[in-house]
Design a protein around this motif. Structure first.
Motif, PDB file in Angstrom:
ATOM      1  N   ILE A  13     -49.216  27.573 -39.014  1.00 52.86           N
ATOM      2  CA  ILE A  13     -48.187  28.303 -39.748  1.00 52.86           C
ATOM      3  C   ILE A  13     -48.815  28.710 -41.074  1.00 52.86           C
ATOM      4  CG2 ILE A  13     -45.926  28.212 -40.856  1.00 52.86           C
ATOM      5  CD1 ILE A  13     -45.207  25.987 -38.847  1.00 52.86           C
ATOM      6  N   ARG A  14     -48.772  29.992 -41.380  1.00 54.97           N
ATOM      7  CA  ARG A  14     -49.317  30.509 -42.650  1.00 54.97           C
ATOM      8  C   ARG A  14     -48.178  31.143 -43.432  1.00 54.97           C
ATOM      9  NH1 ARG A  14     -54.506  33.808 -44.238  1.00 54.97           N
ATOM     10  NH2 ARG A  14     -53.722  34.888 -46.077  1.00 54.97           N
ATOM     11  N   THR A  15     -47.997  30.697 -44.668  1.00 52.04           N
ATOM     12  CA  THR A  15     -46.986  31.273 -45.553  1.00 52.04           C
ATOM     13  C   THR A  15     -47.684  31.787 -46.808  1.00 52.04           C
ATOM     14  OG1 THR A  15     -46.568  29.194 -46.705  1.00 52.04           O
ATOM     15  CG2 THR A  15     -45.245  29.630 -44.760  1.00 52.04           C
ATOM     16  N   GLN A  16     -47.159  32.887 -47.339  1.00 53.20           N
ATOM     17  CA  GLN A  16     -47.690  33.391 -48.594  1.00 53.20           C
ATOM     18  C   GLN A  16     -46.650  34.239 -49.298  1.00 53.20           C
ATOM     19  OE1 GLN A  16     -51.119  35.718 -47.288  1.00 53.20           O
ATOM     20  NE2 GLN A  16     -50.190  37.543 -48.170  1.00 53.20           N
ATOM     21  N   GLY A  17     -46.749  34.253 -50.598  1.00 55.30           N
ATOM     22  CA  GLY A  17     -45.851  35.051 -51.413  1.00 55.30           C
ATOM     23  C   GLY A  17     -46.636  35.723 -52.526  1.00 55.30           C
ATOM     24  N   THR A  18     -46.214  36.910 -52.909  1.00 53.52           N
ATOM     25  CA  THR A  18     -46.877  37.667 -53.965  1.00 53.52           C
ATOM     26  C   THR A  18     -45.880  37.972 -55.063  1.00 53.52           C
ATOM     27  OG1 THR A  18     -48.379  38.676 -52.364  1.00 53.52           O
ATOM     28  CG2 THR A  18     -48.175  39.780 -54.474  1.00 53.52           C
ATOM     29  N   TYR A  19     -46.331  37.798 -56.302  1.00 51.42           N
ATOM     30  CA  TYR A  19     -45.495  38.077 -57.469  1.00 51.42           C
ATOM     31  C   TYR A  19     -46.231  39.071 -58.360  1.00 51.42           C
ATOM     32  CZ  TYR A  19     -42.797  37.408 -61.721  1.00 51.42           C
ATOM     33  OH  TYR A  19     -42.031  37.611 -62.829  1.00 51.42           O
ATOM     34  N   ASP A  20     -45.549  40.152 -58.736  1.00 49.23           N
ATOM     35  CA  ASP A  20     -46.125  41.160 -59.618  1.00 49.23           C
ATOM     36  C   ASP A  20     -45.860  40.775 -61.066  1.00 49.23           C
ATOM     37  OD1 ASP A  20     -47.051  42.737 -57.514  1.00 49.23           O
ATOM     38  OD2 ASP A  20     -45.154  43.809 -57.359  1.00 49.23           O
ATOM     39  N   LEU A  21     -46.938  40.437 -61.785  1.00 51.84           N
ATOM     40  CA  LEU A  21     -46.803  40.134 -63.209  1.00 51.84           C
ATOM     41  C   LEU A  21     -46.571  41.406 -64.015  1.00 51.84           C
ATOM     42  CD1 LEU A  21     -49.629  37.496 -63.682  1.00 51.84           C
ATOM     43  CD2 LEU A  21     -47.169  37.099 -63.663  1.00 51.84           C
ATOM     44  N   SER A  22     -47.200  42.489 -63.588  1.00 53.36           N
ATOM     45  CA  SER A  22     -47.037  43.800 -64.214  1.00 53.36           C
ATOM     46  C   SER A  22     -47.364  44.842 -63.145  1.00 53.36           C
ATOM     47  CB  SER A  22     -47.965  43.943 -65.421  1.00 53.36           C
ATOM     48  OG  SER A  22     -49.319  43.949 -65.007  1.00 53.36           O
ATOM     49  N   ASP A  23     -47.410  46.115 -63.534  1.00 60.36           N
ATOM     50  CA  ASP A  23     -47.766  47.160 -62.569  1.00 60.36           C
ATOM     51  C   ASP A  23     -49.192  47.010 -62.055  1.00 60.36           C
ATOM     52  OD1 ASP A  23     -45.284  48.327 -62.697  1.00 60.36           O
ATOM     53  OD2 ASP A  23     -45.858  49.807 -64.228  1.00 60.36           O
ATOM     54  N   ALA A  24     -50.051  46.376 -62.845  1.00 63.07           N
ATOM     55  CA  ALA A  24     -51.459  46.287 -62.486  1.00 63.07           C
ATOM     56  C   ALA A  24     -51.906  44.907 -62.011  1.00 63.07           C
ATOM     57  CB  ALA A  24     -52.319  46.701 -63.677  1.00 63.07           C
ATOM     58  N   ILE A  25     -51.148  43.863 -62.286  1.00 62.95           N
ATOM     59  CA  ILE A  25     -51.585  42.499 -61.982  1.00 62.95           C
ATOM     60  C   ILE A  25     -50.587  41.821 -61.049  1.00 62.95           C
ATOM     61  CG2 ILE A  25     -52.162  40.240 -62.934  1.00 62.95           C
ATOM     62  CD1 ILE A  25     -52.824  41.652 -65.563  1.00 62.95           C
ATOM     63  N   SER A  26     -51.108  41.229 -59.969  1.00 63.25           N
ATOM     64  CA  SER A  26     -50.260  40.462 -59.054  1.00 63.25           C
ATOM     65  C   SER A  26     -50.945  39.145 -58.699  1.00 63.25           C
ATOM     66  CB  SER A  26     -49.949  41.265 -57.788  1.00 63.25           C
ATOM     67  OG  SER A  26     -51.125  41.532 -57.069  1.00 63.25           O
ATOM     68  N   ILE A  27     -50.133  38.153 -58.406  1.00 64.62           N
ATOM     69  CA  ILE A  27     -50.610  36.825 -58.019  1.00 64.62           C
ATOM     70  C   ILE A  27     -50.091  36.521 -56.618  1.00 64.62           C
ATOM     71  CG2 ILE A  27     -50.471  34.363 -58.514  1.00 64.62           C
ATOM     72  CD1 ILE A  27     -50.147  35.035 -61.435  1.00 64.62           C
ATOM     73  N   THR A  28     -50.963  36.015 -55.770  1.00 61.09           N
ATOM     74  CA  THR A  28     -50.592  35.600 -54.422  1.00 61.09           C
ATOM     75  C   THR A  28     -50.869  34.112 -54.271  1.00 61.09           C
ATOM     76  OG1 THR A  28     -51.128  37.778 -53.522  1.00 61.09           O
ATOM     77  CG2 THR A  28     -51.014  35.954 -51.959  1.00 61.09           C
ATOM     78  N   LEU A  29     -49.895  33.385 -53.749  1.00 59.80           N
ATOM     79  CA  LEU A  29     -50.036  31.954 -53.461  1.00 59.80           C
ATOM     80  C   LEU A  29     -49.632  31.715 -52.015  1.00 59.80           C
ATOM     81  CD1 LEU A  29     -48.305  30.498 -56.640  1.00 59.80           C
ATOM     82  CD2 LEU A  29     -50.751  30.657 -56.214  1.00 59.80           C
ATOM     83  N   GLY A  30     -50.280  30.762 -51.369  1.00 60.03           N
ATOM     84  CA  GLY A  30     -49.911  30.489 -49.998  1.00 60.03           C
ATOM     85  C   GLY A  30     -50.496  29.188 -49.476  1.00 60.03           C
ATOM     86  N   ALA A  31     -50.148  28.882 -48.242  1.00 59.70           N
ATOM     87  CA  ALA A  31     -50.626  27.668 -47.582  1.00 59.70           C
ATOM     88  C   ALA A  31     -50.734  27.910 -46.081  1.00 59.70           C
ATOM     89  CB  ALA A  31     -49.681  26.511 -47.841  1.00 59.70           C
ATOM     90  N   ILE A  32     -51.671  27.192 -45.469  1.00 59.57           N
ATOM     91  CA  ILE A  32     -51.839  27.222 -44.018  1.00 59.57           C
ATOM     92  C   ILE A  32     -51.711  25.785 -43.517  1.00 59.57           C
ATOM     93  CG2 ILE A  32     -53.320  27.855 -42.088  1.00 59.57           C
ATOM     94  CD1 ILE A  32     -54.812  29.722 -44.026  1.00 59.57           C
ATOM     95  N   PHE A  33     -50.814  25.589 -42.574  1.00 60.66           N
ATOM     96  CA  PHE A  33     -50.584  24.273 -41.973  1.00 60.66           C
ATOM     97  C   PHE A  33     -51.014  24.333 -40.511  1.00 60.66           C
ATOM     98  CE2 PHE A  33     -47.365  25.015 -45.246  1.00 60.66           C
ATOM     99  CZ  PHE A  33     -47.634  23.959 -46.102  1.00 60.66           C
TER     100      PHE A  33
END
Length: 64
Positions: free
Chosen positions: A18-38
């Motif tokens: 199972i792979r989950t991930q989420g992306t958050y846009d800090l601004s128009d140019a910068i985004s952060i992705t976090l996730g996990a694989i089980f």
């Protein structure tokens, strides 16, 4: 949020992941992705030893 599940066998007892991930846009140019694989061990030859290899990951993307 994205979730990808792949399980093997008629009753999902042959292993999988199972792979989950989420992306958050800090601004128009910068985004952060976090996730996990089980990983789930099972009787499938390729997945017998994989259960102890869970992982987390992250990335920072700058678009210009």
């Amino acid at each position: 949020m994205t979730i990808l599940t792949s399980l093997y066998g008629k009753s999902a007892d042959d292993g999988g992941f199972i792979r989950t991930q989420g992306t958050y846009d800090l601004s128009d140019a910068i985004s952060i992705t976090l996730g996990a694989i089980f990983y789930k061990s099972g009787s499938h030859v390729m997945l017998k030893q994989i259960g102890e290899n869970d992982a987390i990951f992250s990335s920072i993307t700058y678009d210009f």
